[in-house]
Scaffold this motif. Structure first.
Motif, mmCIF file in Angstrom:
data_model
loop_
_atom_site.group_PDB
_atom_site.id
_atom_site.type_symbol
_atom_site.label_atom_id
_atom_site.label_comp_id
_atom_site.label_asym_id
_atom_site.label_seq_id
_atom_site.Cartn_x
_atom_site.Cartn_y
_atom_site.Cartn_z
ATOM 1 N N SER A 15 -18.784 -5.616 5.486
ATOM 2 C CA SER A 15 -18.938 -6.533 4.346
ATOM 3 C C SER A 15 -19.002 -5.801 3.003
ATOM 4 C CB SER A 15 -20.170 -7.439 4.492
ATOM 5 O OG SER A 15 -21.366 -6.766 4.140
ATOM 6 N N GLU A 16 -19.074 -4.482 3.031
ATOM 7 C CA GLU A 16 -19.128 -3.747 1.774
ATOM 8 C C GLU A 16 -17.709 -3.400 1.291
ATOM 9 O OE1 GLU A 16 -23.616 -1.899 2.076
ATOM 10 O OE2 GLU A 16 -21.912 -0.528 2.160
ATOM 11 N N THR A 17 -17.642 -2.625 0.202
ATOM 12 C CA THR A 17 -16.363 -2.271 -0.410
ATOM 13 C C THR A 17 -15.996 -0.828 -0.132
ATOM 14 O OG1 THR A 17 -16.557 -3.931 -2.160
ATOM 15 C CG2 THR A 17 -15.095 -2.060 -2.583
ATOM 16 N N LEU A 18 -14.794 -0.633 0.367
ATOM 17 C CA LEU A 18 -14.236 0.694 0.586
ATOM 18 C C LEU A 18 -13.603 1.146 -0.728
ATOM 19 C CD1 LEU A 18 -11.786 1.516 3.531
ATOM 20 C CD2 LEU A 18 -11.257 2.157 1.196
ATOM 21 N N SER A 19 -13.976 2.330 -1.195
ATOM 22 C CA SER A 19 -13.446 2.845 -2.456
ATOM 23 C C SER A 19 -12.886 4.245 -2.247
ATOM 24 C CB SER A 19 -14.541 2.882 -3.526
ATOM 25 O OG SER A 19 -14.989 1.577 -3.823
ATOM 26 N N LEU A 20 -11.615 4.406 -2.578
ATOM 27 C CA LEU A 20 -10.958 5.703 -2.430
ATOM 28 C C LEU A 20 -10.230 6.068 -3.719
ATOM 29 C CD1 LEU A 20 -9.341 5.297 1.103
ATOM 30 C CD2 LEU A 20 -11.433 6.527 0.548
ATOM 31 N N THR A 21 -10.112 7.358 -3.948
ATOM 32 C CA THR A 21 -9.382 7.873 -5.094
ATOM 33 C C THR A 21 -8.338 8.862 -4.608
ATOM 34 O OG1 THR A 21 -11.248 7.596 -6.592
ATOM 35 C CG2 THR A 21 -9.575 9.186 -7.235
ATOM 36 N N CYS A 22 -7.194 8.869 -5.262
ATOM 37 C CA CYS A 22 -6.128 9.813 -4.957
ATOM 38 C C CYS A 22 -5.858 10.652 -6.201
ATOM 39 C CB CYS A 22 -4.871 9.078 -4.540
ATOM 40 S SG CYS A 22 -3.478 10.168 -4.127
ATOM 41 N N ALA A 23 -6.157 11.932 -6.120
ATOM 42 C CA ALA A 23 -5.894 12.850 -7.220
ATOM 43 C C ALA A 23 -4.507 13.460 -7.053
ATOM 44 C CB ALA A 23 -6.959 13.945 -7.250
ATOM 45 N N VAL A 24 -3.721 13.390 -8.105
ATOM 46 C CA VAL A 24 -2.359 13.907 -8.079
ATOM 47 C C VAL A 24 -2.305 15.200 -8.885
ATOM 48 C CG1 VAL A 24 0.049 13.438 -8.647
ATOM 49 C CG2 VAL A 24 -1.455 11.567 -7.893
ATOM 50 N N SER A 25 -1.719 16.227 -8.333
ATOM 51 C CA SER A 25 -1.546 17.491 -9.044
ATOM 52 C C SER A 25 -0.094 17.937 -8.964
ATOM 53 C CB SER A 25 -2.459 18.575 -8.465
ATOM 54 O OG SER A 25 -2.176 18.780 -7.100
ATOM 55 N N GLY A 26 0.320 18.705 -9.962
ATOM 56 C CA GLY A 26 1.681 19.220 -9.991
ATOM 57 C C GLY A 26 2.719 18.217 -10.461
ATOM 58 N N PHE A 27 2.276 17.046 -10.888
ATOM 59 C CA PHE A 27 3.212 15.994 -11.295
ATOM 60 C C PHE A 27 2.441 14.964 -12.098
ATOM 61 C CE2 PHE A 27 7.392 14.201 -10.550
ATOM 62 C CZ PHE A 27 7.215 12.840 -10.760
ATOM 63 N N SER A 28 3.008 14.502 -13.204
ATOM 64 C CA SER A 28 2.316 13.495 -13.995
ATOM 65 C C SER A 28 2.467 12.116 -13.366
ATOM 66 C CB SER A 28 2.867 13.458 -15.418
ATOM 67 O OG SER A 28 2.329 12.346 -16.107
ATOM 68 N N ILE A 29 1.359 11.426 -13.264
ATOM 69 C CA ILE A 29 1.356 10.097 -12.674
ATOM 70 C C ILE A 29 2.088 9.098 -13.574
ATOM 71 C CG2 ILE A 29 -0.754 9.145 -13.684
ATOM 72 C CD1 ILE A 29 -1.568 8.361 -10.798
ATOM 73 N N SER A 30 2.392 9.511 -14.804
ATOM 74 C CA SER A 30 3.007 8.622 -15.796
ATOM 75 C C SER A 30 4.510 8.795 -15.927
ATOM 76 C CB SER A 30 2.358 8.852 -17.166
ATOM 77 O OG SER A 30 0.965 8.603 -17.094
ATOM 78 N N THR A 31 5.129 9.569 -15.038
ATOM 79 C CA THR A 31 6.541 9.891 -15.230
ATOM 80 C C THR A 31 7.498 9.003 -14.456
ATOM 81 O OG1 THR A 31 6.357 11.617 -13.565
ATOM 82 C CG2 THR A 31 6.208 12.297 -15.851
ATOM 83 N N GLY A 32 7.110 7.747 -14.178
ATOM 84 C CA GLY A 32 8.109 6.803 -13.717
ATOM 85 C C GLY A 32 8.063 6.395 -12.264
ATOM 86 N N HIS A 33 7.270 7.084 -11.468
ATOM 87 C CA HIS A 33 7.175 6.700 -10.058
ATOM 88 C C HIS A 33 6.088 5.654 -9.842
ATOM 89 C CE1 HIS A 33 9.767 9.554 -7.785
ATOM 90 N NE2 HIS A 33 9.653 10.274 -8.885
#
Lengths: 121, 108
Positions: A15-33
């Motif tokens: 009943s609780e909330t699952l919280s996950l984070t994905c850290a991206v390295s070597g590539f900008s998360i803002s470059t179109g993908h």
């Protein structure tokens, strides 16, 4: 070299909330993908959860849509998943991956190593 | 939702043999929108093929992909020991993007 790394609690109560984070390295998360979350219950196949763009556009699997929130933090080059009201059926290895370029539909490459999340009291 | 059905469930072959893995879609999927992944025990899936027949970076040419209507095929011409794994197909033509249930390629 693009690398993705999932992080978050390995145990969540029902009943609780699952919280996950994905850290991206070597590539900008803002470059179109697009960036995606996929899960795999133990011993089973793969299920797409949802994908997002750096602008905030999101695409969700209808089977999970009512319980999912995905978000992006471009300043930290990472994105996140929240899955609400979890049950034992949500126990799985959760993967993050890079998705399609400028198109929400695409193959996933590369993938993070995955994180096992167990839902149990 | 497009359902992908992979066959066989398990394929037992020896190194050096040819492997043919199938993926059938429940409705039309353009060949541009079908990918294959390889997953070894305890590892994340690895992209093998996209657009049905384009090998991902670093994938050897013994891997090939083809399509006939709603049937897609991944062929490994001469199996190497490192090829034994589970293989999944994925369609990204129509949301929700879906995966097949997998084919386990095991050493005979």
């Amino acid at each position: 070299q693009v690398q993705l790394q999932e992080s978050g609690p390995g145990l969540v109560k029902p009943s609780e909330t699952l919280s996950l984070t994905c850290a991206v390295s070597g590539f900008s998360i803002s470059t179109g993908h697009y960036w995606g979350w996929i899960r795999q219950p133990p011993g089973k196949g793969l299920e797409w959860i949802g994908s997002l763009y750096h602008s905030g556009n999101t695409y969700y699997n209808p089977s999970l849509k009512s319980r999912i929130t995905v978000s992006v933090d471009t300043s930290k080059n990472q994105f996140s998943l929240k899955l609400h009201s979890v049950t034992a059926a949500d126990t799985a290895v959760y993967y993050c991956a890079r998705g399609g370029y400028a198109n929400p539909g695409g193959w996933f490459d590369p993938w993070g190593q995955g994180i096992l999340v167990t839902v149990s009291s | 939702e497009i359902v992908l059905t992979q066959s066989p469930g398990t394929l037992s072959l020896s190194p050096g043999e040819r492997a043919t893995l199938s993926c059938r879609a429940s409705q039309s999927v353009s060949s541009r929108y079908l990918a294959w992944y390889q997953q070894k025990v305890g590892q994340a899936p690895r992209l093998i093929m996209y657009g049905t027949s384009t090998r991902a970076t670093g994938i050897p040419d013994r891997f090939s992909g083809s399509e006939s209507g709603t049937d897609f095929t991944l062929t490994i011409s001469r199996l190497e020991p490192e090829d034994f794994a589970v293989y999944y197909c994925q369609q990204y033509a129509t949301s929700p993007w879906t995966f097949g249930q997998g084919t386990k390629l095991e050493i005979k």
